[in-house]
Structure formats: structure tokens, C-alpha cells
Write an enzyme that holds these catalytic residues in place. Structure first.
Site, mmCIF file in Angstrom:
data_model
loop_
_atom_site.group_PDB
_atom_site.id
_atom_site.type_symbol
_atom_site.label_atom_id
_atom_site.label_comp_id
_atom_site.label_asym_id
_atom_site.label_seq_id
_atom_site.Cartn_x
_atom_site.Cartn_y
_atom_site.Cartn_z
ATOM 1 N N GLU A 66 -0.418 10.818 17.939
ATOM 2 C CA GLU A 66 -0.837 12.217 17.933
ATOM 3 C C GLU A 66 -2.004 12.410 16.964
ATOM 4 O O GLU A 66 -2.972 13.106 17.269
ATOM 5 C CB GLU A 66 0.337 13.117 17.528
ATOM 6 N N SER A 98 5.036 -1.274 3.813
ATOM 7 C CA SER A 98 5.383 -2.586 4.357
ATOM 8 C C SER A 98 5.421 -3.618 3.251
ATOM 9 O O SER A 98 4.530 -3.662 2.408
ATOM 10 C CB SER A 98 4.339 -3.056 5.370
ATOM 11 N N GLN A 151 0.831 -1.198 0.000
ATOM 12 C CA GLN A 151 0.000 0.000 0.000
ATOM 13 C C GLN A 151 0.870 1.254 0.000
ATOM 14 O O GLN A 151 1.691 1.440 0.895
ATOM 15 C CB GLN A 151 -0.859 -0.039 1.260
ATOM 16 N N GLY A 152 0.719 2.090 -1.007
ATOM 17 C CA GLY A 152 1.533 3.301 -1.077
ATOM 18 C C GLY A 152 0.731 4.529 -0.688
ATOM 19 O O GLY A 152 0.084 5.139 -1.539
ATOM 20 N N SER A 186 1.880 6.892 2.466
ATOM 21 C CA SER A 186 2.804 7.919 2.970
ATOM 22 C C SER A 186 3.848 8.315 1.939
ATOM 23 O O SER A 186 4.247 7.521 1.095
ATOM 24 C CB SER A 186 3.553 7.394 4.195
ATOM 25 N N GLU A 212 -12.203 -3.532 8.648
ATOM 26 C CA GLU A 212 -10.989 -4.339 8.713
ATOM 27 C C GLU A 212 -10.034 -3.811 9.782
ATOM 28 O O GLU A 212 -9.337 -4.570 10.422
ATOM 29 C CB GLU A 212 -10.302 -4.378 7.346
#
Lengths: 382, 405, 382, 405
Positions: free
Chosen positions: B382, B166, B131-132, B134, B249
Site C-alpha cells: 500500500e 531483522s 536496522q531499527g 519501525s 542498494e
């Protein structure tokens, strides 16, 4: 009352900082992290030339007769760069124990050797079943004729694999109470029956070893100090070593704080430097608080070792050990959180500080051990 | 109120557990989680295991049969997941993104063609996805994505960089949030694409993390062509797709982590029996008993809260930003528990795997370091606290963010 | 799996909330805080009319045979307004113990009386030297003929000064282990030799008493349950009482969170509602997290008492007791910090919640006690 | 480095301690701090005690003799203060504002006439002062002060309201930060005035706090006339005077609190000997021993840090915003210690004073409640952390506050 570094100490700190920057940059730290030996002869020799091995030793043995506080500013500088090498084990564990327990012959040989940078030593104290209880010594020193035979395993012995001599705590008498029956022996690390192996530790910038002793034969004259008095001697040298570790923790924590604060000024998210957000800003403020308050306690602990009574010396070293190590850990973790992904990479230096902080937490007695020490003394007091 | 599964579901759990025990017996030595030499080896092991699950009919029980599922109630999928989370988290971990984020997005928002093409290959273990989201300048400020996708004919052309992805090094495909329109407010110009990781112009560089592992990666895209039929939803819907379809999920993921962590607590008690302090097992020390109990309590909170969330969703409730609690709970509890296990071990906590003195094969040392990422990955603590404060409690945004919106 | 309130429970909660708003506004709480009795007959009678005293009791004794979870939603509502009065002591301490240990005669008399609102009872368990250790019972029950004579002091007995009867735990046998030898006696609070005095407690919205027993003579038939089995019975009723207390804590914590959040939206400093600042915003978020996660654990603990096995029932009630009380305390303190000066005034309601939170922390076993319980059970398991 | 006082100073300490012991023996029963029925009674006791100090030559040792001091080194004042902080904080507390904030401000910034007029009456215990800074809409945002002072002839006419003013009900005078110019940026329009609390138009309303005490007050000013010669510094300098002259005294105050809290720790050990758990004194319980030791450690941090700050200032160093650490340390340590002492007591922690079952006469119950104000009064913890972050570490202000400045 004058609670700040004097001019000499400021100068020592400046020199140490410069030395570390030049001789022990983070590339060196990274190399030594992987290197089984853990330091280069060159770097060691330069530390010797700086006089660091001689500072706390009496003039009679080539030392400089300085205060623990003077050495602490160096450990602060080393902490700020997780500097590797056997300085801590040699000057704080080995030399201090010889200083307090050794006879003239032993002092002449070992202290002079250390001052000159020709000998490195360490202390083999902890045992597998003792955990963080420093007073748990079960290693047997069996007397036979004019010799003792040592058997057992010591763990977490700093730099044993590169030390010229080991000071080993063992039981030469009956019983297993903490206070009595422990004797110290000073042995050549090459003696038959000693086998040393490097432990694969999280903080590989300071090497720890397992040392097994199998029927190691020691002469009477290699006993350090009086038989059965080992714990008394150790208490004095361990306190000083604990304070040295605190200095290292304060230096390390301060560095983490600076890294985080700089990052918070530069990293922009939501069109703002993240340091403008209170979650980050207050975290940085807390780091500053933890660094400076730990430093205040460190100063007291360091000063007290040379100028206070033994009760204050014990209370202050234990208090500082708990507080400085915990703050170092907190600050290192907080810094990683501020740097977020970046702080979690191997490429960034922060993790070396986290790992050293974790090591400092459990080295020389953990918080539970030292708090119990404090409770014991405070309880007696009233 | 009922914390139980039905009898039928419990029977299924028994059946699956037996299958799992036997399968684990075949694929790993001993009862403890396997560790792997490389990420690629780990990825292969996970693919292989997914294949076994699929062949035995345990993959995506709740998906329609036409896409490779079993068309069964979601509770059965939950049972599969929680059993694996407790017994063999290592075989699920590399597929968490694939099964937990990618396949539900395709199922919910993909075209019929996309579903038929991609889902079966996911469920049978053929394909791993990453998953892209960031980017270097879009971390917490995720709508700041600047990877550009320009439409040219029947393709988008992608240029840019993703980071913290990841398992990209083992992935066959990626889901990508990219900017297709730079002229509208930030989140409105984003689109959601599927991308072939083997396409020319895609380069993956692993990032070494503080454990020494290479879980995360950078992905560089240099004129990468993505066919237009790999767009999910409409252009400009990328942000909505990314955040709204994943709640279920995520809730399930959080609950699964509770099971893994509970297994960890069992293990923590075992460590406390093994490790000694002052000659006595730590488990006999009243001070450490307090820490053991506290770790268990907090982990049960995680579990109960996770189930409560899931149960709400199972009934068709709309998942809300309250789910941010789950993320905060597992990440912070996980960190505290890891700290506590390190404390128990005293100086032995310094020994990593590979020594006769390693406790529990050095698992906790690795896990302690890994845990420092918990409060960073998948939205920092945060950001989670902002979400709760603003979207749940209705507190105002701070001035800088309010101005921008 | 269905982890939420059912429609009935939602309705009960709604009614309870309305009842509390109408009948127990904060003015009433303030009055009762000062009032030595601690509740009005009118308010008690209305609670009885709502059926609250009958909910957990068997139909045979005029009860409604409902689940603990059903009652918990009422305690949540009461917690949200620190409602005073002896409901907790009567229905959770007294009635539950009679339910589990009483014979038909005793149940007929006491449970029916409670269900009808004609009797109030409480449990006298803790003793001066026991601290938060619930199992520490040393009070002597000396057997003489067909009577027992009770001597000793019980502390922290909720609402003893207005109770019609007391259940007293005492040792009728040898030894002083926790598990065995404890017997329960059920006595009229007016019996000769019993003197009850109100303790001046921080949380004066729930009255606690010291109860002294001097040669109080009790008949054999006033023993509750079998001789020496008292601890077994108590474990079951205490667990349920602990869960009730948790419900109260969750309700109280939620109210504090709401007060703080509302204030943070309205109070302007630096030209911004203070809730826009992350220091305040994140504190409010944390409150929400602590309230909702405590509620999740509460649900499990409440459900488990009626539907789980005894191991889970003990683990869950102890876990919830630790977690809910601590979160209530945290949230109350955090709310005061958000309201700053205003939160620190007597005039504002927050301090009543802080005081109740502190009371809940130590009532029915403190965190140290319950964690040890958990460790003991978990240790046995493996 | 030296943590010792000189021999001469130690001799002075001995002398003063003897005097103090004897005087305390005269004014209170037993060794424990006196408690008072009312704030007024408390104030009177403090005035009386200050008179005794003055007559014995122990008031403001470091002030010039012409203003009622002794012209001695500051270390001697420090010794007086720390000895009192440990032995009889109750006699100093109502005068903390008078001696710690008002008199140094007058000494540093007042006119010669003001110094001669006010200082001697402060030092001899005649006058108690209070401080009017906070207002309902100027709490953390202290420059938002809206109390107006309009110059008319030789007077200022004051209208407005102050709040959270300690000990106003017993004060003879007040120092006031007021707005003399509404047309310039917020902090530039403030001035610093001295005000007679008995002047017509001044009304004091006590605020009851959560302990039941009335330490704080509201002050309402309705056309109060303040002669122009009661202006301190120039018009418009109010803010600077308020924040810059007080650093030394604040540092000293922080260090004094350490001494009071250390005395508290002694007391905590005594409580742990007295209170039992499971039939044994709590002090024997390894779990609580950890809490005892931790409380002592944190309090020693306070003490060492306080001394380090003072020592820096004694050498003429410029006090900086680093002093905010002192405030955070004492307030948070104080709260934690109070929590810990409550824990030790178990259910006995609920019993307030006035019962045979009260522990230590209920002192800790009162102190626990009072401690909840620590992180609020004298600048909330949030404000202190802003100060450190912005003024010490140089982090940027948040957008809303940056815009305003």
C-alpha cells in the site's frame, strides 16, 4: 423459497458458538497444533454429548436424522476457531460412507458406535501418485479364497492415528478407470499389517496420516457395499464431506474478516484509523463480499445434498468446494495484509486460519479437480 | 542497448563461480541450500562465509581498498551478488541489512572515522548490523518514530522501542532512526545513530513469525548511552539519510531477488517432474504447464526490470521512487509463484519438511508461508503504491495526509 | 550492460512521436476506423519517407540495416496513438519472412520494393480451425508438374486487402505435425483464385482479412525458401513480429495510463481530485507498474532477437507477447474504470485502445499458446 | 432452508413459460434474442411486449389491481422476471428503470393521485420512464446534484443538466432528483420530481458508448415547468426517496441478471463446442474447461446470493446496504465471464457480427464491450466498496468525506 437458517439452526449455531468459545479457545487450538494426538478425550466427549456425532445418523442407530445443513452450522462455528479433532473424519467421511454403503450389521455396529461416541472412523482414499484426483485408486485388493489382501499406501488420511476403524478404497477388479472396480473395505485400525504415521502438515490443527497396508487380510463380510461399486458410494459421501469442509471455510473466513475489520478500526497510522484508507477499507469490503457470497453458495450446496437430485448435488458440492476454499484462502491472506507485521506473527491467531485455508484448498479434491468435474457434467448436459 | 556484461566481467564471473562452487562444496552438503537449526547458527554461518569471501577478495569489490574493499567497478559486485543470489542465498540473507543498507549508509554519509572504524569489520564478517526503523506506532507511518534520544554531555541517551528488526539477535551494532527534537515537524526531528547492541540497556526479544522462525525482533532501549561520535550526518537529517542513500542498494537488492526466484523456478520445474497427479507427472498436465510458464514469465519480468534499474544507476542516473516498482514486483511475483508451486503439489503441498513424503524437503511450504511477509516488510504494498502515485505520477495526497504535511 | 535507449533511438522516438502527432491524430484514427481501406496513401507515403519501411532491411536492398529495437521505438509511438496502416504487416510479417527465407531474386524484388515503399505485403498463416495455434497449417499445396495448387482459407490476415503480395503457408508434404511439411509461397495478391474479404473486427484500426484460395496456381520459383522448411523460417520472423506487437502494446498502455492519471488529477468528486482516493491512486500506480515492467521485458525481447541465441529469442518473444498484451488490456480496462462514464463513451479515445489491446492479445498467438511454447522449451532444458 | 418454490408457484411458472414461448415465437425469429437497429425500435418492441404481458395478466403480478396489477404474491412477479431474464432479456432491458425503479417509487412514495395516474400506463406498456440522477459534477458524488428547481406559483422551474440517463430518448416521463434548496447541507436540499419528457425546454442528446449503441443520454433542462403535484414526498426528501425505496427492486434486479448470465453460460458451452483450436473443439481442451467451469461457478454464486437476498426481503426483512454485494457480484462476474468467452474464441474473438466468421452472431463481442460499463453504471465498484466498508462494516469515512458530513 426460504433461504436462511431456521430457528432451530440459529439455536444450534448459537450453542455451537458458545461451546467452541468455552471448550475450544485458541489456547486449546495452539496446544493441539503441537500435540501429536490432536484433541483431548474430554473435548471429544463433550462434542458427543452435544449430539454432534449423531446428528446425521438415522434414528434406528441412535441418530437424530437431521439435515446436512444442521451439521453445517456446527462446522461453521468450528471453522471460526479452527477447532481441532476428529469430528469431520468420523461423521462426514466414515459415518456417511457406512450410511450409504453398509449392510444392517455394519450400520448397527459402526453407526451406533459413532452416534454414541464410542467409535471414531475415517476414510483412506488418496494415494501418493494421485495428487488431488479423488478417483485415483490403485491400491490392490487381491482376492484369495474368502479373503482379500490389501497392499499399498494411503495418504492424507485424516485422523487415522486415533481412529478405531478405517474405510479403505481399493481395486478388487481389473482396469483402472475411475468409475468401476473400486471396492470399499471397513477395517479395524489395529489389524495386522496396517501402519499409520502422522504427516508433519502445515495445518497441524487437523491431523493427516500416511497409512501403509502390507498384506492386510480382510474378510468378505468386511467389504462395505457391493464389490466394484465403491466409487458410487463414495461420490455420495464425499459430496457431503466437501460441503462440510465448505462450512468450515466460511466460518474461518468470516472470523478472519472480523479480525481484520476490528483491527482496521483501531489501528491508527497517519492520524487515522487505517480503515479510513480505501486500500484497507476496500480490502475489508471484499472480504465481506467473499464471506457472504460463499455462504450463499454453501447454503445451496448443503440444502441440495438432502433435497436436490444427484446432478445438482454434484455440481453444487464441487462449485462450493472451489469457491469457499478459495475465498477462505483469499480472506485469510487479505487479513494478514491488513494486520501487516502483527498478522505475520506466530503470536497472532491469523496464521492458523491461513494454514487451515491452504489445507481446505487441497483436501477432498482441489479446484482443478472440481472444475473438471463441473465441466464434465455440464458438457454432458447439452 | 546491451543486456550483456563485458568479456572481462564475464571472465570475472567464471572465476568467482568456480571459487563459489568449491567453497560451497566445503561448507554445505549437496547442492541445495542449507537450512539451520537456529537463527544464531544461521548468523554464524553467514559471518563465516563472509569471512571467506573477504579473504578471497570478493567482499565489496566496489568499495575503496582503505575500507576493506577492492576498488573495482560496481559491475563486479553485482556479479558476486547475483551469483550468490542464485547459488547460495542462505549465506547472504542474514547480511542483507548489513551489506545492503548499513555499509552504504556509512560509506555515503559517515565520517571518515566512522568509515575506517566500522566498514572493514563489516566486510570481513566480524560484525553483523541490524536496522531499527519501525516502531509499534510507526509502521507504514514511519515518520511517527517516537524513540527519544536526548543529548547529555558527550552522549545521547536513548529510550524507546523498535520492532520488526531483522536478525537483531545476532547483531553487534544497529543503525537507529530516533527523535532528537520533538518540537519540529515530524520528519525534521529525526536523527540517524549507530548503536552498540551490547550497550547496557539494550534488550532484544525475538518475534516468532508464522513460519516458526524468529527472523524479526523487538529492541527495547532503556537509558542506552550512545556516544555523540556515533551520530551520522547532522542532527535532524535522520529521515533524509534513511530514505535517500539507499536507492542504489535497494535496486540491486531487488535484482538479486530476481536471481533467487529464477533459481526457484528451475526448482519448480523439478517439482513438477517429481510430483504426480492422476498417476502422471504434473509437468505433463497442460493446465499446470500454463502455471509453470506464467511463473517463469513473471520472474523474468522481475529480472529484466531489475537490470534495467541497475543499468540506469550504473550510468550515474539518479535513483527515483520508480524503484518502488521493484519492491512490488518481487513481492507479488514471489507470492504468486509460491502459490503456484503449492498448487502443483496438490495435497502434498500440506506436508512440511521431515517426512518421506515431503516434496523438495518441504522448502516450498516454508517459502509459501514466508512469502506472506513479502508485501508487508520493507514498506507495505500500500505504501509503495502511494509512493508511485504521489511521487512518480504526481497524484495528490489524500486529505488526512495532506493536512499533516 | 546498458539497458536503455541510445541517443539515436531517443531521437527516432522523438521524431516518430512528432510524426504521429502531426500526421496521425486521433481524428485520422477515427476516420480510418470506419474506412474499409484503413489508411491513406499520403500517410503511407510519409511513413516511407521517414524510412520506416527500410529500417530492418539489408543495405543491399535499399535498407538501413538497423536493429529491431530501433523499429520498436516507432511501434511504441504508433501504439500510443493506435496508428492505422499496413506498416506492421509489411515490415514485420512480409519483409522479415522474405529476409530469412527468400533467394536473391526474391529479396531483390520484394525487399527493394518494400524499402522503396512501392510494395506492401503480408503473411497468410492462421486457419479457421486453428484458433490461436500459429503452427496449425492445413492448407494444401498440391504439386502437379512444376506447379503447386493452393486450396483453402486463411483468416486474420492483416491488411491483405491492400497488400501487393501475400506469403502463404501451406502443406506441400505428408503429415500434419507443426515442425515439418510446411512450405511458404509468395504470391501476387491479384492472382486468379484468390479472394480477399475484410473481416468486421472489433479493432477496426488494423484491418484483418479472410483470404480464400481456390486452385491458385503457383510456380516452383514462387516458393519461398526450401520445401518443407516453412515453419523454421516463420519461427524467426514471427518472433520479431511478436516483439513489434509488444512495442505497440507498451506504447498503447502508456498512453492509457497517462490519460487516466491526468483525469484523476482534474476530476473532482467529494471536493477532492479523485486521484487523492487510494482506490484511484493505487489503480494508477498499478498502471505505471504494468507499463514500465512490460517495457523492461520488451527491451530484453527486442535486444535478444538481434543479439541472443534462438532459445532466448523464442522464450523472450513469447514471454513478452503474453505479458505486454495482458498488461495493455489491463491498463486499458483500468483507465476506463478511472474515467468511469466518460471512459465508456465513443467520444473519448480510450475505447480504441481497449479494442487494440484485445486484438493484440490474440494476434500472433494468444497467451495460452505462448505459455505452452515456454513450458515446452523450459521442459527440454533440464 | 428451502430453495424451491411452492407447487402452486411452479404451476404458475409452467403456465407463464408456455405463454412466453408462444409469444416469443410470434415476435421474434428463432430462439436467440433479437437485436434491434435503433434504440427507438428497441423501445417500441419493449413497449409492445409489455402490452402483451399486461393483457395476458403477467404485468406486475404483485401490484394492487387498482393500479393495474394482479394483487398476487411477489413470488409470481419474481417468476415472471426470472423467466424473462433467461428467455428474453432484450424485451425487459429498456424497461428496467421504468419497472424496477420508477414504478416502485411511485407505489411506495407517491400520492394516491400519482399512483392512479401513472402506474397503469406503466404496466400496460404505454409509458416508458427514465431516471435523472447523475450530473456532470455529480457522478460518484451523487449528492452534489446542482439541477435547480425553483418554485414559482403552482410550478417548479427546472434548469440544469442530467447525464448517463438510460433510454431517455424513448421515455415519456422522467423521475428527477433536483435541488430545491441550496441553503441546507447537500443531501437535505434535494427533492424528487416527476417530469414530462415532452415538456418545453427538455432536450435529449444521446451519448454514443463504446459498443456504438446509444443507451445513455444527456438531458438538458431549460426553464422546464413541472407542476407542483408532480413532487413525490416532501420537499427536501429527494435523497431519502431515491436511496431507500429501491432496495427490494435492486435485489430482484441483481437476481434477474444472474438468470440472464446463466443463460449466457449455456451459450458459452455452445461456443466452446463450435469453436476450434488446433483442429479440436475448445470444449475438449482441459485448460479451457477450467475457464468454463469457473464461469459457471461464479454465475451460480450470483444466483444463490441473489435468491438469498430476495428470500430475506420476501419475509419482510429490511433491505440493507449488504445489497451492494449483489451489484459487485454481477458486474465483476459479468466482466470475467465475458473475458473468458473471448479467450475461448481465440482470434475469432475479434470478429464482430455481420461476417460468416462471426461466432454466435457476434453477440459476445458486443457483450464484452458492454460489460466494461457494468462496474461503472448504477454506482461504481469503488462506491459499492465504500458503502460496504462504511455502512455494513462500520469503518470510518476517509478524512475528506468525513469533514463534509
Amino acid at each position: 423459497m426460504k433461504i436462511k437458517l431456521n430457528d432451530d439452526q440459529v439455536e444450534i449455531a448459537r450453542q455451537a458458538q458458545r461451546f467452541i468459545e468455552n471448550e475450544c479457545p485458541m489456547e486449546y487450538v495452539r496446544e493441539m497444533f503441537e500435540d501429536p494426538r490432536g484433541f483431548t478425550d474430554d473435548s471429544w466427549q463433550k462434542m458427543v454429548e452435544m449430539g454432534w456425532t449423531a446428528m446425521l445418523l438415522p434414528e434406528a442407530y441412535g441418530g437424530l436424522d437431521m439435515d446436512l445443513m444442521d451439521l453445517c452450522v456446527i462446522f461453521e462455528a468450528m471453522g471460526s476457531s479452527v477447532t481441532p479433532g476428529p469430528l469431520f473424519s468420523t461423521v462426514l467421511l466414515a459415518a456417511e460412507t457406512v450410511k450409504v454403503a453398509g449392510d444392517e450389521t455394519q450400520k448397527g455396529r459402526y453407526l451406533t458406535g459413532i452416534a454414541e461416541g464410542k467409535l471414531r472412523g475415517t476414510l483412506a482414499l488418496s494415494e501418493p501418485d494421485g495428487g488431488a484426483d479423488l478417483g485415483y485408486v490403485r491400491m490392490e485388493a487381491r482376492a484369495e479364497g474368502d479373503r482379500f489382501f490389501l497392499n499399498g499406501t494411503k495418504l492424507f488420511v485424516p485422523d487415522a492415528h486415533t481412529a478405531d476403524f478405517l474405510i479403505v478404497a481399493a481395486r478388487s477388479g481389473e482396469g483402472d478407470d475411475t468409475g468401476g472396480g473400486i471396492s470399499l473395505f471397513i477395517l479395524d485400525s489395529g489389524l495386522e499389517g496396517i501402519s499409520t504415521s502422522l504427516l508433519p502438515t502445515m495445518d497441524s490443527t487437523r491431523k493427516l496420516c500416511a497409512v501403509e497396508l502390507k498384506d492386510v487380510s480382510v474378510r468378505q463380510e468386511d467389504m462395505l457395499g457391493k464389490q466394484g461399486q465403491g466409487w458410487d458410494y463414495l461420490q455420495r459421501s464425499l459430496r457431503r464431506a466437501q460441503v462440510g469442509l465448505c462450512a468450515e471455510s466460511v466460518g474461518g473466513a468470516e472470523r478472519c474478516m472480523k479480525i481484520a475489520t476490528e483491527y482496521a478500526k483501531e489501528r491508527v497510522q497517519f492520524d487515522q484509523p487505517i480503515g479510513a484508507f480505501q486500500a484497507v477499507k476496500h480490502r475489508c469490503s471484499q472480504m465481506f463480499l467473499e464471506v457472504e457470497s460463499a455462504r450463499s453458495l454453501l447454503y445451496w450446496a448443503a440444502w441440495t445434498q438432502d433435497h436436490g437430485d444427484s446432478k445438482d448435488a454434484t455440481l453444487s458440492s464441487s462449485a462450493a468446494k472451489v469457491y469457499c476454499a478459495e475465498n477462505f484462502k483469499n480472506v485469510a491472506c487479505a487479513a494478514i495484509q491488513v494486520l501487516a507485521g502483527t498478522g505475520f506473527t506466530w503470536e497472532h491467531d491469523l496464521h492458523f486460519f491461513l494454514k487451515r485455508a491452504k489445507a481446505n484448498e487441497v483436501m477432498m479434491g482441489d479446484a482443478v479437480y472440481h472444475r473438471e468435474e463441473i465441466a464434465r457434467i455440464m458438457e454432458e448436459e447439452e | 542497448m546491451d543486456f550483456r556484461f563485458t568479456e572481462e566481467q564475464e571472465a570475472f564471473r567464471q572465476e568467482f563461480t568456480s571459487w563459489l562452487e568449491q567453497t560451497l562444496h566445503e561448507v554445505r552438503e549437496g547442492d541445495t541450500p542449507r537450512s539451520f537449526e537456529s537463527m544464531v547458527e544461521w548468523g554464524e554461518a553467514a559471518r563465516d562465509f563472509q569471512k571467506r569471501l573477504f579473504e578471497a577478495g570478493y567482499a565489496a569489490r566496489h568499495y575503496p581498498e582503505e575500507y576493506g574493499g577492492q576498488g573495482r567497478p560496481t559491475e563486479e559486485e553485482l556479479i558476486v551478488s547475483e551469483t550468490m543470489a542464485a547459488m547460495c542465498p542462505e549465506y547472504r540473507h542474514p547480511l542483507v541489512v548489513t551489506l545492503g543498507l548499513v555499509s552504504p549508509t556509512i560509506l555515503t554519509c559517515g565520517t571518515e572515522e566512522q568509515k575506517k572504524k566500522y566498514l572493514p569489520k563489516i566486510l570481513d564478517g566480524t560484525h553483523v548490523w541490524c536496522q531499527g526503523f519501525s516502531e509499534p506506532n510507526a509502521g507504514s507511518d514511519i515518520v511517527n518514530v517516537s524513540t527519544r534520544a536526548v543529548k547529555k554531555g558527550d552522549h545521547f541517551v536513548l529510550n524507546g522501542q523498535k520492532v520488526w528488526t531483522s536478525f537483531a539477535q545476532m547483531a553487534d551494532y544497529a543503525v537507529m532512526v530516533v527523535r532528537t527534537n520533538p518540537d519540529v515537524p515530524k520528519h525534521k526531528g529525526l536523527s540517524y545513530l549507530l548503536m552498540d547492541m551490547k550497550a547496557p540497556g539494550v534488550e532484544v526479544r525475538p518475534i516468532i513469525q508464522i513460519t516458526g522462525d524468529q527472523e524479526f525482533n523487538e529492541i527495547f532501549m532503556d537509558d542506552v548511552k550512545v556516544p555523540i561520535d556515533m551520530l551520522v550526518g547532522e542532527e535532524g537529517q535522520g529521515w533524509m539519510i534513511a530514505i535517500t542513500t539507499l536507492m542504489f542498494e535497494r535496486a540491486m537488492g531487488d535484482a538479486m531477488i530476481a536471481n533467487t526466484q529464477l533459481k526457484g523456478i528451475e526448482n519448480m520445474f523439478a517439482v513438477a517432474r517429481e510430483v504426480k497427479r492422476s498417476g502422471r507427472p504434473v509437468i505433463e498436465d497442460p493446465r499446470f504447464r500454463q502455471e509453470l510458464a506464467q511463473a517463469w514469465i513473471e520472474t523474468m519480468v522481475l529480472k529484466c526490470h531489475g537490470y534495467r534499474n541497475i543499468s540506469q544507476l550504473l550510468e550515474g542516473g539518479v535513483p527515483g521512487p520508480e524503484g518502488s516498482i521493484g519492491k512490488l514486483l518481487w513481492s507479488e511475483t514471489g507470492q504468486r509463484t509460491n502459490e503456484a508451486v503449492m498448487h502443483l503439489q496438490g495435497p502434498l503441498s500440506q506436508v512440511m519438511k521431515g517426512s518421506p513424503w515431503s516434496v523438495d524437503e518441504g522448502r516450498w511450504q516454508h517459502s509459501f508461508l514466508r512469502s506472506k511477509g513479502y508485501t508487508i516488510e520493507a514498506g507495505t504494498s500500500e505504501i509503495q503504491r502511494n509512493i508511485i502515485g504521489e511521487r512518480v505520477l504526481g497524484l495528490p495526497k489524500d486529505a488526512s495526509r495532506a493536512q499533516r504535511a
